[in-house]
Design an enzyme around this catalytic site. Structure first.
Site, mmCIF file in Angstrom:
data_model
loop_
_atom_site.group_PDB
_atom_site.id
_atom_site.type_symbol
_atom_site.label_atom_id
_atom_site.label_comp_id
_atom_site.label_asym_id
_atom_site.label_seq_id
_atom_site.Cartn_x
_atom_site.Cartn_y
_atom_site.Cartn_z
ATOM 1 N N GLU A 181 2.800 13.591 11.597
ATOM 2 C CA GLU A 181 2.140 14.700 12.285
ATOM 3 C C GLU A 181 2.471 16.022 11.615
ATOM 4 O O GLU A 181 3.512 16.157 10.968
ATOM 5 C CB GLU A 181 2.620 14.785 13.741
ATOM 6 C CG GLU A 181 2.257 13.590 14.567
ATOM 7 C CD GLU A 181 2.721 13.732 16.006
ATOM 8 O OE1 GLU A 181 2.771 14.865 16.523
ATOM 9 O OE2 GLU A 181 3.048 12.705 16.603
ATOM 10 N N ARG A 193 12.645 24.630 24.974
ATOM 11 C CA ARG A 193 13.521 23.733 24.223
ATOM 12 C C ARG A 193 14.913 23.623 24.861
ATOM 13 O O ARG A 193 15.490 22.563 24.923
ATOM 14 C CB ARG A 193 13.593 24.277 22.792
ATOM 15 C CG ARG A 193 14.680 23.784 21.914
ATOM 16 C CD ARG A 193 14.305 22.467 21.304
ATOM 17 N NE ARG A 193 15.258 22.122 20.267
ATOM 18 C CZ ARG A 193 16.495 21.707 20.481
ATOM 19 N NH1 ARG A 193 16.941 21.555 21.699
ATOM 20 N NH2 ARG A 193 17.281 21.416 19.460
ATOM 21 N N LYS A 248 4.044 19.565 11.548
ATOM 22 C CA LYS A 248 5.166 20.169 12.290
ATOM 23 C C LYS A 248 4.853 21.657 12.464
ATOM 24 O O LYS A 248 4.880 22.430 11.519
ATOM 25 C CB LYS A 248 6.478 19.979 11.522
ATOM 26 C CG LYS A 248 7.687 20.487 12.302
ATOM 27 C CD LYS A 248 8.977 20.198 11.547
ATOM 28 C CE LYS A 248 10.193 20.363 12.434
ATOM 29 N NZ LYS A 248 10.351 21.683 13.022
HETATM 30 P P1 ATP Z 1 13.685 23.189 14.505
HETATM 31 O O1 ATP Z 1 14.638 24.339 14.553
HETATM 32 O O2 ATP Z 1 13.458 22.626 13.169
HETATM 33 O O3 ATP Z 1 12.442 23.426 15.267
HETATM 34 P P2 ATP Z 1 14.836 21.634 16.630
HETATM 35 O O4 ATP Z 1 16.292 21.548 16.700
HETATM 36 O O5 ATP Z 1 14.124 22.437 17.655
HETATM 37 O O6 ATP Z 1 14.479 22.058 15.170
HETATM 38 P P3 ATP Z 1 14.254 19.220 15.442
HETATM 39 O O7 ATP Z 1 14.607 17.897 15.906
HETATM 40 O O8 ATP Z 1 15.064 19.718 14.339
HETATM 41 O O9 ATP Z 1 14.346 20.194 16.670
HETATM 42 O O10 ATP Z 1 12.738 19.302 15.045
HETATM 43 C C1 ATP Z 1 11.839 18.989 15.984
HETATM 44 C C2 ATP Z 1 11.154 20.239 16.443
HETATM 45 O O11 ATP Z 1 9.935 20.431 15.752
HETATM 46 C C3 ATP Z 1 10.758 20.044 17.864
HETATM 47 O O12 ATP Z 1 11.796 20.506 18.693
HETATM 48 C C4 ATP Z 1 9.516 20.840 18.022
HETATM 49 O O13 ATP Z 1 9.844 22.121 18.485
HETATM 50 C C5 ATP Z 1 8.978 20.988 16.633
HETATM 51 N N1 ATP Z 1 7.685 20.303 16.390
HETATM 52 C C6 ATP Z 1 6.619 20.863 15.781
HETATM 53 N N2 ATP Z 1 5.619 20.002 15.653
HETATM 54 C C7 ATP Z 1 6.018 18.830 16.205
HETATM 55 C C8 ATP Z 1 5.417 17.546 16.359
HETATM 56 N N3 ATP Z 1 4.201 17.288 15.919
HETATM 57 N N4 ATP Z 1 6.144 16.589 16.967
HETATM 58 C C9 ATP Z 1 7.399 16.833 17.417
HETATM 59 N N5 ATP Z 1 8.016 18.037 17.290
HETATM 60 C C10 ATP Z 1 7.345 19.024 16.688
#
Ligand code: ATP
Length: 593
Positions: A239, A261, A241
């Site tokens: 997908e 979040r 991001k």
């Molecule tokens: P980041 O700071 O990279 O957003 P994070 O700690 O919030 O990281 P990660 O597990 O690192 O979480 O990355 C997942 C994040 O990416 C999710 O929390 C969400 O906010 C974002 N995201 C964007 N697009 C998608 C998607 N298609 N599916 C899932 N998560 C997505």
């Protein structure tokens, strides 16, 4: 249970530095509470009245509290202020000036009075409520009540320590995974405690997702290449991001709630999502997740993340929403019409989501491709990056939704913005330095930052950060840190470094670094035999991450994995001469969490 007994436990917890002893004391405390009290005991121990996603705050400033103390004790506000200057803690001041014995109030009564103070709107009402409460408490009890009201209890207990204590309470520690699972599904440790009190560990086995209780979000691991994605997941969903704000949307009939979040209730920030969810989703009761992004309608580009967060401070959100309309790119379905979807394989959840969502002005489905081909993953990556997106998320088709866990069911592959081996790590500010030269004028010139260690429920230092912020941002940061200054190191901070000012671990910032090195100066990953880990040439890449709690920062374990990945990738890419992707295409070190 008497409030006095709770206060006595608080004192004992405060006096210990051993995590295990702390958890055991909590276990004893939870054991002596009645089933009807235990949830309140949990909230108060965490310095709250309710789980934080309920958004209940006391709204009592230090000034208001000093006013209440002066009225209750019949002394001048000026005297209270002077004592505060000397002691640096209004809890200690209260203990000193409340001279009566107190009325031996029950915990539940104190809790009810505290709730009334939090719920009352007017300043006068709050002061009267506080005066009333203080009159019923002894000096010793008042110390803790005052700290709770000001949000400064600071027992050194975090969620992880309460989970430990709850596991001990429910029999033996082998039930810990069940306690964790229940917590991950409802984010309410008070509720979990009540269930254990009422039905023991057995009650946790039947624990299910409920609308209105945010589910702790599933997180992604990172790999170094598209090839590794396919090696790990085989045929998978890839997908786009999106770089926005992750939202979890709950609907029950006409009631909609939205959580961010860090599980803060943000419903009021997104009126258009509330409307869209009521109109564009074909079900009455569900929980779905998506990423909200502000879109520039003229250019089709995405606005920066800050544009979304600014809604938090806007009085007229509707007007702001018209100026910066958003899209919610939906990517998961966690609950539907009484059925817990977190247990179903991803592909089934996604198919159902597709059936439910009628794409309109606000709701969209995330862009997705099903594939097992490395080339297709790479070209999808290139395509989304050229659209200005962050990178891709790859998902295991048969995996359940693993609430609150970061694992390889989801894998992220991000684009490097700087074309260097850029590490982004989410760190917690635990102290700061006045700085030299021009910075000294600002009263802040550098930060001491830490990672989260869930095993010890503490924050371990990893670096000093002195660049990346504008002068204006430094000033803003100093102002934000001001109410969280401490006279000594916070009990949950593990540091060998000294600072000019210690602060409560509260704010998360994302930093970039040239590399991760070993260092004897920092406690992250340090053991008696080995030095800790540190960031080399760190710089902030964003202002405070308001969508993250300190416990959402990068963990020590993640940094160690990243350290290993860093070594692996720096050799791997240069060997791949056949690749049309340059080494900097992937941000292998994106440890943002
Ligand atoms: P980041 O700071 O990279 O957003 P994070 O700690 O919030 O990281 P990660 O597990 O690192 O979480 O990355 C997942 C994040 O990416 C999710 O929390 C969400 O906010 C974002 N995201 C964007 N697009 C998608 C998607 N298609 N599916 C899932 N998560 C997505």
């Amino acid at each position: 249970m008497l409030f006095k007994e709770l206060a006595q436990y608080f004192q004992r917890v405060e006096e210990t530095t051993s995590r295990l002893e702390m958890a055991d004391l909590l276990r004893e405390l939870l054991q002596s509470a009645e089933a009807g009290e235990v949830d309140k005991v949990v909230y108060l121990t965490l310095g709250e009245l309710m789980p934080s996603f309920r958004g209940v705050e006391f709204g009592v400033s230090e000034k208001l509290l000093m006013d209440a103390l002066s009225k209750a004790c019949g002394i001048k506000v000026k005297q209270v202020e002077e004592l505060y200057k000397k002691r640096g803690d209004l809890g200690l001041v209260a203990q000193e000036i409340v001279r009566w014995q107190g009325r031996e109030l029950q915990l539940l009564q104190v809790y009810a009075e505290l709730s009334e103070i939090a719920l009352s709107r007017g300043t006068l009402e709050k002061v009267m409520g506080l005066v009333n409460l203080l009159k019923g408490l002894s000096g010793f009890e008042a110390k803790y009540a005052v700290r709770i009201v000001l949000g400064k209890l600071r027992l050194g207990v975090g969620d992880a320590t309460v989970i430990e204590a709850l596991s001990m309470l429910s029999g033996d520690r082998s039930v810990k995974p069940l306690v964790e699972r229940a917590y991950n599904l409802c984010s309410d440790l008070g509720l979990v405690a009540r269930r254990i009190k009422e039905g023991g560990a057995k009650a946790l086995e039947d624990f299910r997702v409920q609308v209105g209780y945010p589910i702790r979000m599933a997180l992604a691991e990172r790999v170094a290449s598209a090839q590794e994605v396919v090696e790990r997941l085989n045929r998978c969903a890839v997908e786009a991001k999106y770089d926005g704000l992750r939202l979890q949307v709950h609907r029950e009939g006409e009631k909609v709630e939205i959580y961010s979040r860090n599980l803060e209730r943000v419903t009021g920030m997104f009126p258009e999502i509330v409307r869209a969810v009521l109109q564009e989703v074909g079900a009455q009761s569900f929980i779905l997740e998506g990423e909200a992004v502000a879109l520039d309608e003229e250019t089709g580009d995405f606005h920066p993340f800050q544009v979304l967060m600014q809604r938090k401070r806007k009085h007229n959100v509707e007007e702001y929403a018209r100026e910066y309309p958003i899209k919610l790119f939906c990517f998961d379905l966690l609950f539907l019409q009484g059925e817990d979807y977190t247990l179903k394989p991803f592909i089934q959840r996604r198919e159902k989501l597709q059936e439910l969502i009628k794409e309109g002005n606000t709701l969209r489905l995330s862009q997705m491709l099903l594939t097992d081909s490395v080339e297709e993953v790479e070209s999808f990556f290139q395509e989304v990056v050229s659209q200005g997106l962050e990178g891709i998320m790859a998902k295991r088709l048969d995996a359940p939704y693993t609430a609150g866990a970061r694992n390889f069911n989801w894998i992220k592959l991000k684009c490097s913005y700087r074309g260097t081996l850029a590490d982004t790590v989410d760190v917690v500010v635990v102290g700061y330095y006045y700085g030299r030269g021009a910075r000294a004028r600002l009263g802040i010139g550098g930060l001491l930052v830490a990672l989260y260690d869930p095993h010890t429920d503490t924050f371990k230092t990893v670096s000093k950060v002195g660049s990346g912020f504008t002068e204006e941002e430094w000033i803003r940061l100093r102002e934000m840190l001001q109410p969280h200054r401490l006279s000594c190191k916070h009990p949950r901070v593990d540091s060998l470094m000294e600072v000019d000012v210690w602060v409560e671990p509260k704010y998360v910032i994302t930093v970039n670094a040239d590399e991760i090195t070993r260092s004897p100066l920092h406690t992250a990953g340090r053991s008696p035999q080995e030095p800790g880990y540190a960031l080399r040439f760190p710089r902030a890449v964003s202002f405070v991450r308001e969508d993250k709690n300190p416990e959402d920062a990068t963990t020590v374990e993640e940094l160690i994995r990243l350290y290993q990945l860093q070594k692996k990738v720096s050799t791997q890419w240069w060997r791949r001469e056949d690749s049309n992707l340059r080494p900097e295409t992937y941000e292998i070190s994106a440890l943002t969490s």
